[in-house]
Design an enzyme around this catalytic site. Structure first.
Site, PDB file in Angstrom:
ATOM      1  N   LEU A  99      -5.899   6.249 -16.021  1.00  0.00           N
ATOM      2  CA  LEU A  99      -4.648   7.035 -16.019  1.00  0.00           C
ATOM      3  C   LEU A  99      -4.380   7.702 -14.665  1.00  0.00           C
ATOM      4  CD1 LEU A  99      -4.848   8.680 -19.595  1.00  0.00           C
ATOM      5  CD2 LEU A  99      -3.691   6.575 -18.931  1.00  0.00           C
ATOM      6  N   SER A 100      -5.049   7.243 -13.604  1.00  0.00           N
ATOM      7  CA  SER A 100      -4.841   7.864 -12.291  1.00  0.00           C
ATOM      8  C   SER A 100      -3.450   7.551 -11.753  1.00  0.00           C
ATOM      9  CB  SER A 100      -5.908   7.400 -11.292  1.00  0.00           C
ATOM     10  OG  SER A 100      -5.826   5.998 -11.120  1.00  0.00           O
ATOM     11  N   SER A 156      -3.505 -10.778  -3.560  1.00  0.00           N
ATOM     12  CA  SER A 156      -2.197 -10.511  -2.965  1.00  0.00           C
ATOM     13  C   SER A 156      -1.936 -11.471  -1.818  1.00  0.00           C
ATOM     14  CB  SER A 156      -2.207  -9.071  -2.437  1.00  0.00           C
ATOM     15  OG  SER A 156      -1.118  -8.854  -1.572  1.00  0.00           O
ATOM     16  N   ASP A 209      -8.128   2.022 -18.755  1.00  0.00           N
ATOM     17  CA  ASP A 209      -7.311   2.573 -17.675  1.00  0.00           C
ATOM     18  C   ASP A 209      -7.811   3.991 -17.435  1.00  0.00           C
ATOM     19  OD1 ASP A 209      -4.095   1.671 -16.756  1.00  0.00           O
ATOM     20  OD2 ASP A 209      -4.906   3.637 -16.180  1.00  0.00           O
ATOM     21  N   PHE A 232      -6.820  -5.687 -13.287  1.00  0.00           N
ATOM     22  CA  PHE A 232      -5.763  -5.102 -12.457  1.00  0.00           C
ATOM     23  C   PHE A 232      -6.196  -3.798 -11.800  1.00  0.00           C
ATOM     24  CE2 PHE A 232      -3.316  -7.417 -15.736  1.00  0.00           C
ATOM     25  CZ  PHE A 232      -2.492  -8.176 -14.928  1.00  0.00           C
ATOM     26  N   ARG A 266       8.888  -0.719  10.423  1.00  0.00           N
ATOM     27  CA  ARG A 266       7.720  -0.044   9.844  1.00  0.00           C
ATOM     28  C   ARG A 266       6.465  -0.703  10.405  1.00  0.00           C
ATOM     29  NH1 ARG A 266       6.921  -0.003   3.348  1.00  0.00           N
ATOM     30  NH2 ARG A 266       6.542  -2.233   3.664  1.00  0.00           N
ATOM     31  N   ASP A 292     -13.141   5.471 -16.375  1.00  0.00           N
ATOM     32  CA  ASP A 292     -13.163   5.271 -14.927  1.00  0.00           C
ATOM     33  C   ASP A 292     -14.220   4.209 -14.639  1.00  0.00           C
ATOM     34  OD1 ASP A 292     -13.526   5.350 -12.219  1.00  0.00           O
ATOM     35  OD2 ASP A 292     -13.572   7.540 -12.080  1.00  0.00           O
ATOM     36  N   LYS A 346      -8.887  -6.857  -1.031  1.00  0.00           N
ATOM     37  CA  LYS A 346      -8.471  -8.080  -1.731  1.00  0.00           C
ATOM     38  C   LYS A 346      -9.237  -9.284  -1.168  1.00  0.00           C
ATOM     39  CE  LYS A 346      -5.770  -6.058  -4.553  1.00  0.00           C
ATOM     40  NZ  LYS A 346      -6.283  -5.857  -5.928  1.00  0.00           N
ATOM     41  N   TYR A 356      -6.929  -1.599   2.287  1.00  0.00           N
ATOM     42  CA  TYR A 356      -6.437  -2.142   1.007  1.00  0.00           C
ATOM     43  C   TYR A 356      -6.466  -3.677   1.049  1.00  0.00           C
ATOM     44  CZ  TYR A 356      -3.011  -4.286  -2.023  1.00  0.00           C
ATOM     45  OH  TYR A 356      -2.395  -5.148  -2.888  1.00  0.00           O
ATOM     46  N   THR A 412      -1.015 -10.604   0.765  1.00  0.00           N
ATOM     47  CA  THR A 412      -1.415  -9.862   1.959  1.00  0.00           C
ATOM     48  C   THR A 412      -2.627 -10.533   2.634  1.00  0.00           C
ATOM     49  OG1 THR A 412      -1.740  -7.619   2.796  1.00  0.00           O
ATOM     50  CG2 THR A 412      -2.968  -8.167   0.830  1.00  0.00           C
ATOM     51  N   ILE A 430       2.027  -4.043 -13.517  1.00  0.00           N
ATOM     52  CA  ILE A 430       1.835  -5.462 -13.865  1.00  0.00           C
ATOM     53  C   ILE A 430       0.952  -5.581 -15.109  1.00  0.00           C
ATOM     54  CG2 ILE A 430       1.203  -7.753 -12.991  1.00  0.00           C
ATOM     55  CD1 ILE A 430       1.429  -6.560 -10.140  1.00  0.00           C
TER      56      ILE A 430
HETATM   57  C1  UD1 Z   1       3.530  -3.970   0.636  1.00  0.00           C
HETATM   58  C2  UD1 Z   1       2.252  -3.878   1.396  1.00  0.00           C
HETATM   59  C3  UD1 Z   1       1.343  -4.997   0.943  1.00  0.00           C
HETATM   60  C4  UD1 Z   1       1.069  -4.859  -0.541  1.00  0.00           C
HETATM   61  C5  UD1 Z   1       2.387  -4.810  -1.292  1.00  0.00           C
HETATM   62  C6  UD1 Z   1       2.105  -4.432  -2.719  1.00  0.00           C
HETATM   63  C7  UD1 Z   1       2.760  -2.850   3.560  1.00  0.00           C
HETATM   64  C8  UD1 Z   1       2.937  -3.064   5.005  1.00  0.00           C
HETATM   65  N1  UD1 Z   1       2.522  -3.942   2.823  1.00  0.00           N
HETATM   66  O1  UD1 Z   1       4.126  -5.239   0.879  1.00  0.00           O
HETATM   67  O2  UD1 Z   1       0.123  -4.962   1.634  1.00  0.00           O
HETATM   68  O3  UD1 Z   1       0.324  -5.946  -0.996  1.00  0.00           O
HETATM   69  O4  UD1 Z   1       3.252  -3.820  -0.734  1.00  0.00           O
HETATM   70  O5  UD1 Z   1       3.283  -4.267  -3.419  1.00  0.00           O
HETATM   71  O6  UD1 Z   1       2.826  -1.734   3.077  1.00  0.00           O
HETATM   72  N2  UD1 Z   1      11.410  -1.853   3.042  1.00  0.00           N
HETATM   73  C9  UD1 Z   1      12.463  -1.133   3.600  1.00  0.00           C
HETATM   74  N3  UD1 Z   1      12.602   0.168   3.223  1.00  0.00           N
HETATM   75  C10 UD1 Z   1      11.755   0.791   2.339  1.00  0.00           C
HETATM   76  C11 UD1 Z   1      10.688   0.030   1.776  1.00  0.00           C
HETATM   77  C12 UD1 Z   1      10.550  -1.284   2.173  1.00  0.00           C
HETATM   78  O7  UD1 Z   1      13.235  -1.647   4.397  1.00  0.00           O
HETATM   79  O8  UD1 Z   1      11.919   1.976   2.062  1.00  0.00           O
HETATM   80  C13 UD1 Z   1      11.264  -3.266   3.432  1.00  0.00           C
HETATM   81  C14 UD1 Z   1       9.944  -3.577   4.134  1.00  0.00           C
HETATM   82  O9  UD1 Z   1      10.092  -3.430   5.515  1.00  0.00           O
HETATM   83  C15 UD1 Z   1       9.699  -5.013   3.694  1.00  0.00           C
HETATM   84  C16 UD1 Z   1      10.373  -5.125   2.326  1.00  0.00           C
HETATM   85  O10 UD1 Z   1      11.251  -4.027   2.241  1.00  0.00           O
HETATM   86  O11 UD1 Z   1      10.373  -5.878   4.554  1.00  0.00           O
HETATM   87  C17 UD1 Z   1       9.368  -5.059   1.190  1.00  0.00           C
HETATM   88  O12 UD1 Z   1       8.556  -3.926   1.363  1.00  0.00           O
HETATM   89  P1  UD1 Z   1       7.460  -3.486   0.288  1.00  0.00           P
HETATM   90  O13 UD1 Z   1       8.109  -3.388  -1.047  1.00  0.00           O
HETATM   91  O14 UD1 Z   1       6.782  -2.272   0.812  1.00  0.00           O
HETATM   92  O15 UD1 Z   1       6.471  -4.721   0.212  1.00  0.00           O
HETATM   93  P2  UD1 Z   1       5.590  -5.415   1.367  1.00  0.00           P
HETATM   94  O16 UD1 Z   1       5.765  -4.762   2.670  1.00  0.00           O
HETATM   95  O17 UD1 Z   1       5.892  -6.868   1.322  1.00  0.00           O
END
Ligand code: UD1
Length: 341
Positions: free
Chosen positions: A34-35, A126, A32, A82, A297, A59, A155, A151, A128, A13
């Site tokens: 670079l990690s 986020s 940055d 960021f 998941r 860093d 936030k 994490y 989140t 981003i």
């Molecule tokens: C995730 C994080 C969130 C973080 C955000 C940053 C978790 C539980 N949540 O959000 O805290 O702020 O990333 O980008 O890790 N999916 C699949 N298969 C995959 C990967 C994802 O089905 O291999 C599905 C997931 O179940 C979800 C959707 O795709 O429903 C989006 O997943 P993801 O991209 O990981 O984002 P978040 O879970 O929304």
């Protein structure tokens, strides 16, 4: 034009935001470590904008170096912050690493900003922070729920630290931007998302599967109470998201803010299911994606999408790009990165 510091400016981003800042004429300095990024991203930014931003590998946990940096750049008018660690699973295993990386660095920067006559600060937060919200779409007034991971907690705590600091620091103005799910890449495909190792997020997993690096996408659960049973998220094009940072920064620098500390949701307002994202990818790429439905998941919420009213009305910002645009650009980027185009 004003000088703006972008921490983590070579990340996904961050790099897109640097492009938009330079397009608006801002002078950008990137920090940055670079990690989770590469110095090569500078070439992409330079090629798109015709201007190479200043860059220092630093860093932010190294407080003396941060102090020296701000002594050198005491004409900085704003910071877009960021730089942070963002892997949810890793944060559960290594909580102290996350608190140190995401919290101590924030404190060090705010301490430096307090020394300046005035400063604008934009924080990457986020959606989140809302957890599984009780009402959809999610407004900024929805309660912040108990964090699911260290994490997520960084936030929430980060927002509190900024809010507390703004209360007693009239020279500091801040906006926390609560991102929904950022996806896609710049249309030039000169910058994009480059996850290290196995991607945890949906869209890079899809493009890596289509190009043959991953065998199959696992769709995590199809028995959720949603229209097609898969989870729903608000996927926002990273270029729209990057532009929102410039708008938020302008708001602070032009004193248009209504309070010293404000929060905004950044999303499209539209929820898409995992299977809808897969279908959008297949449509724009012409590729058939190998996927299978597996179990849920752990920690996934069912559904989250933004109420964008506040961002639309107060910031005067709206997303312009669609999920199809995002998937098209993500696919183009993946092909270029792997040398298939
Ligand atoms: C995730 C994080 C969130 C973080 C955000 C940053 C978790 C539980 N949540 O959000 O805290 O702020 O990333 O980008 O890790 N999916 C699949 N298969 C995959 C990967 C994802 O089905 O291999 C599905 C997931 O179940 C979800 C959707 O795709 O429903 C989006 O997943 P993801 O991209 O990981 O984002 P978040 O879970 O929304």
């Amino acid at each position: 034009m004003d000088k703006i510091l972008v921490t983590g400016g070579l990340g996904f981003i961050g790099s897109h935001t640097v492009v938009e800042l330079q397009n608006e004429g801002y002078e950008v300095v990137i920090i940055d470590d670079l990690s989770n990024s590469s110095e090569k991203v500078l070439d992409g930014i330079t090629s798109i904008t015709g201007k190479k931003p200043l860059f220092e590998k630093l860093d932010l946990k190294d407080r003396p170096k941060v102090e020296t940096f701000f002594e050198k750049h005491n004409d900085v008018k704003g910071v877009i912050h960021f730089a942070a660690s963002k892997a949810v699973g890793e944060s559960v295993q290594e909580p102290l690493l996350y608190y140190e990386n995401n919290i101590s660095t924030l404190v060090y920067i705010l301490k430096e900003l307090k020394k300046l006559p005035s400063a604008a600060f934009i924080f990457s937060s986020s959606c989140t922070v809302y957890g599984q919200a009780d009402e959809l779409p999610i407004t900024e007034n929805a309660p912040v729920k108990q964090a699911e991971s260290p994490y997520g907690n960084t936030k929430q705590i980060g927002e509190e630290i900024i809010s507390d600091t703004c209360k007693v620091t009239p020279s500091l103005k801040a906006i926390a931007l609560r991102y929904f799910n950022p996806v896609g890449s710049h249309e030039s495909a000169k910058i994009g998302e480059l996850p290290i190792g196995v991607p945890q997020n949906l869209v890079p997993f899809i493009t890596q599967t289509a190009i043959g690096i991953r065998e199959q996408l696992s769709v995590f659960g199809d028995d959720y109470p949603t229209p097609d049973g898969t989870c729903v998220r608000d996927y926002i094009h990273v270029v729209d998201l990057a532009k929102a940072h410039v708008v938020a920064l302008n708001r602070l620098l032009q004193n248009k803010n209504k309070a010293n500390y404000e929060t905004f949701n950044l999303g499209t307002g539209k929820g898409s299911s995992v299977l809808e994202v897969v279908k959008a990818f297949e449509k724009v790429s012409g590729e058939k994606l190998n996927y299978k439905i597996v179990g849920r998941r752990e920690g996934d919420i069912i559904s989250a999408y933004a109420d964008t009213t506040k961002a639309n009305n107060e910031l005067g910002w709206k997303t312009k790009l669609t999920l199809d645009d995002a998937m098209r650009s993500a696919w183009k980027w993946e092909q270029i990165v792997r040398g298939n185009k």
